[in-house]
Scaffold this motif. Structure first.
Motif, PDB file in Angstrom:
ATOM      1  N   MET A   1      18.636 -25.251 116.246  1.00 49.48           N
ATOM      2  CA  MET A   1      18.818 -24.540 117.486  1.00 49.48           C
ATOM      3  C   MET A   1      17.507 -24.556 118.269  1.00 49.48           C
ATOM      4  SD  MET A   1      20.325 -20.773 117.917  1.00 49.48           S
ATOM      5  CE  MET A   1      19.422 -19.660 118.929  1.00 49.48           C
ATOM      6  N   THR A   2      17.589 -24.967 119.495  1.00 52.48           N
ATOM      7  CA  THR A   2      16.407 -25.063 120.347  1.00 52.48           C
ATOM      8  C   THR A   2      16.173 -23.735 121.040  1.00 52.48           C
ATOM      9  OG1 THR A   2      16.902 -27.375 120.725  1.00 52.48           O
ATOM     10  CG2 THR A   2      15.355 -26.345 122.223  1.00 52.48           C
ATOM     11  N   GLY A   3      14.983 -23.190 120.867  1.00 51.18           N
ATOM     12  CA  GLY A   3      14.635 -21.914 121.474  1.00 51.18           C
ATOM     13  C   GLY A   3      13.880 -22.111 122.780  1.00 51.18           C
ATOM     14  N   TYR A   4      13.563 -21.004 123.408  1.00 50.11           N
ATOM     15  CA  TYR A   4      12.867 -21.014 124.695  1.00 50.11           C
ATOM     16  C   TYR A   4      11.521 -21.719 124.593  1.00 50.11           C
ATOM     17  CZ  TYR A   4      10.214 -19.224 128.659  1.00 50.11           C
ATOM     18  OH  TYR A   4       9.427 -19.123 129.767  1.00 50.11           O
ATOM     19  N   TYR A   5      10.767 -21.415 123.551  1.00 42.98           N
ATOM     20  CA  TYR A   5       9.429 -21.989 123.438  1.00 42.98           C
ATOM     21  C   TYR A   5       9.448 -23.464 123.061  1.00 42.98           C
ATOM     22  CZ  TYR A   5       7.972 -17.301 124.194  1.00 42.98           C
ATOM     23  OH  TYR A   5       7.786 -16.082 124.774  1.00 42.98           O
ATOM     24  N   ASP A   6      10.500 -23.916 122.411  1.00 42.03           N
ATOM     25  CA  ASP A   6      10.662 -25.353 122.177  1.00 42.03           C
ATOM     26  C   ASP A   6      10.874 -26.083 123.501  1.00 42.03           C
ATOM     27  OD1 ASP A   6      10.466 -25.037 119.407  1.00 42.03           O
ATOM     28  OD2 ASP A   6      12.612 -24.593 119.255  1.00 42.03           O
ATOM     29  N   ILE A   7      11.661 -25.484 124.362  1.00 44.92           N
ATOM     30  CA  ILE A   7      11.906 -26.086 125.677  1.00 44.92           C
ATOM     31  C   ILE A   7      10.625 -26.084 126.504  1.00 44.92           C
ATOM     32  CG2 ILE A   7      13.184 -25.792 127.836  1.00 44.92           C
ATOM     33  CD1 ILE A   7      15.496 -24.687 126.106  1.00 44.92           C
ATOM     34  N   VAL A   8       9.878 -24.991 126.434  1.00 46.06           N
ATOM     35  CA  VAL A   8       8.611 -24.914 127.174  1.00 46.06           C
ATOM     36  C   VAL A   8       7.650 -25.997 126.705  1.00 46.06           C
ATOM     37  CG1 VAL A   8       6.540 -23.503 127.489  1.00 46.06           C
ATOM     38  CG2 VAL A   8       8.778 -22.487 127.801  1.00 46.06           C
ATOM     39  N   LEU A   9       7.542 -26.181 125.390  1.00 46.39           N
ATOM     40  CA  LEU A   9       6.638 -27.211 124.863  1.00 46.39           C
ATOM     41  C   LEU A   9       7.064 -28.610 125.294  1.00 46.39           C
ATOM     42  CD1 LEU A   9       5.911 -25.887 121.273  1.00 46.39           C
ATOM     43  CD2 LEU A   9       4.325 -26.024 123.196  1.00 46.39           C
ATOM     44  N   GLY A  10       8.356 -28.816 125.470  1.00 46.24           N
ATOM     45  CA  GLY A  10       8.826 -30.112 125.956  1.00 46.24           C
ATOM     46  C   GLY A  10       8.625 -30.290 127.450  1.00 46.24           C
ATOM     47  N   LEU A  11       8.731 -29.187 128.203  1.00 43.93           N
ATOM     48  CA  LEU A  11       8.611 -29.285 129.664  1.00 43.93           C
ATOM     49  C   LEU A  11       7.178 -29.485 130.147  1.00 43.93           C
ATOM     50  CD1 LEU A  11      11.081 -26.616 131.093  1.00 43.93           C
ATOM     51  CD2 LEU A  11      11.210 -29.096 131.294  1.00 43.93           C
ATOM     52  N   ILE A  12       6.214 -29.066 129.371  1.00 41.25           N
ATOM     53  CA  ILE A  12       4.821 -29.183 129.824  1.00 41.25           C
ATOM     54  C   ILE A  12       4.438 -30.645 130.092  1.00 41.25           C
ATOM     55  CG2 ILE A  12       2.403 -28.804 129.169  1.00 41.25           C
ATOM     56  CD1 ILE A  12       3.432 -26.269 127.680  1.00 41.25           C
ATOM     57  N   GLY A  43       2.037 -23.397 135.636  1.00 37.82           N
ATOM     58  CA  GLY A  43       3.029 -22.374 135.950  1.00 37.82           C
ATOM     59  C   GLY A  43       4.010 -22.174 134.814  1.00 37.82           C
ATOM     60  N   ILE A  44       4.411 -23.260 134.179  1.00 38.29           N
ATOM     61  CA  ILE A  44       5.321 -23.166 133.026  1.00 38.29           C
ATOM     62  C   ILE A  44       4.630 -22.441 131.870  1.00 38.29           C
ATOM     63  CG2 ILE A  44       6.521 -24.525 131.275  1.00 38.29           C
ATOM     64  CD1 ILE A  44       7.016 -26.620 133.486  1.00 38.29           C
ATOM     65  N   ILE A  45       3.381 -22.785 131.621  1.00 37.48           N
ATOM     66  CA  ILE A  45       2.625 -22.134 130.550  1.00 37.48           C
ATOM     67  C   ILE A  45       2.427 -20.654 130.864  1.00 37.48           C
ATOM     68  CG2 ILE A  45       0.387 -22.045 129.380  1.00 37.48           C
ATOM     69  CD1 ILE A  45       0.236 -25.108 129.864  1.00 37.48           C
ATOM     70  N   GLY A  46       2.094 -20.342 132.098  1.00 40.90           N
ATOM     71  CA  GLY A  46       1.906 -18.946 132.501  1.00 40.90           C
ATOM     72  C   GLY A  46       3.177 -18.130 132.364  1.00 40.90           C
ATOM     73  N   HIS A  47       4.305 -18.736 132.710  1.00 42.83           N
ATOM     74  CA  HIS A  47       5.578 -18.030 132.561  1.00 42.83           C
ATOM     75  C   HIS A  47       5.852 -17.732 131.094  1.00 42.83           C
ATOM     76  CE1 HIS A  47       9.943 -17.451 132.368  1.00 42.83           C
ATOM     77  NE2 HIS A  47       9.800 -16.940 133.586  1.00 42.83           N
ATOM     78  N   ALA A  48       5.575 -18.695 130.221  1.00 38.79           N
ATOM     79  CA  ALA A  48       5.830 -18.496 128.797  1.00 38.79           C
ATOM     80  C   ALA A  48       4.889 -17.466 128.194  1.00 38.79           C
ATOM     81  CB  ALA A  48       5.695 -19.822 128.057  1.00 38.79           C
TER      82      ALA A  48
END
Length: 71
Positions: A1-12, A43-48
């Motif tokens: 299951m992909t969590g929020y922080y997995d998605i953040v790490l991929g989006l950076i 911005g993505i890192i700051g949001h996380a």
């Protein structure tokens, strides 16, 4: 299951490289496209880190109860 922080790490890196590449294709200079891509990544890192904090909900629930056998 992909969590929020997995998605953040991929989006950076996707945001940094993808936005930079898209801006280069549109015709912006490299020295302008990289900071714009980096700003979006920041911005993505700051949001996380600050908006959707990685705090554990169980810590808050445990701290609200008084300790047992405090004497």
């Amino acid at each position: 299951m992909t969590g929020y922080y997995d998605i953040v790490l991929g989006l950076i890196p996707v945001a940094l490289l993808g936005i930079t590449a898209a801006l280069l294709v549109v015709g912006m200079s490299f020295t302008t496209a990289v900071p714009i891509g980096a700003f979006v990544s920041m911005g993505i890192i700051g949001h996380a880190m600050f908006v959707n904090t990685p705090a554990d909900a169980s810590d808050e629930a445990q701290s609200a109860r008084p300790p047992l056998n405090a004497d």
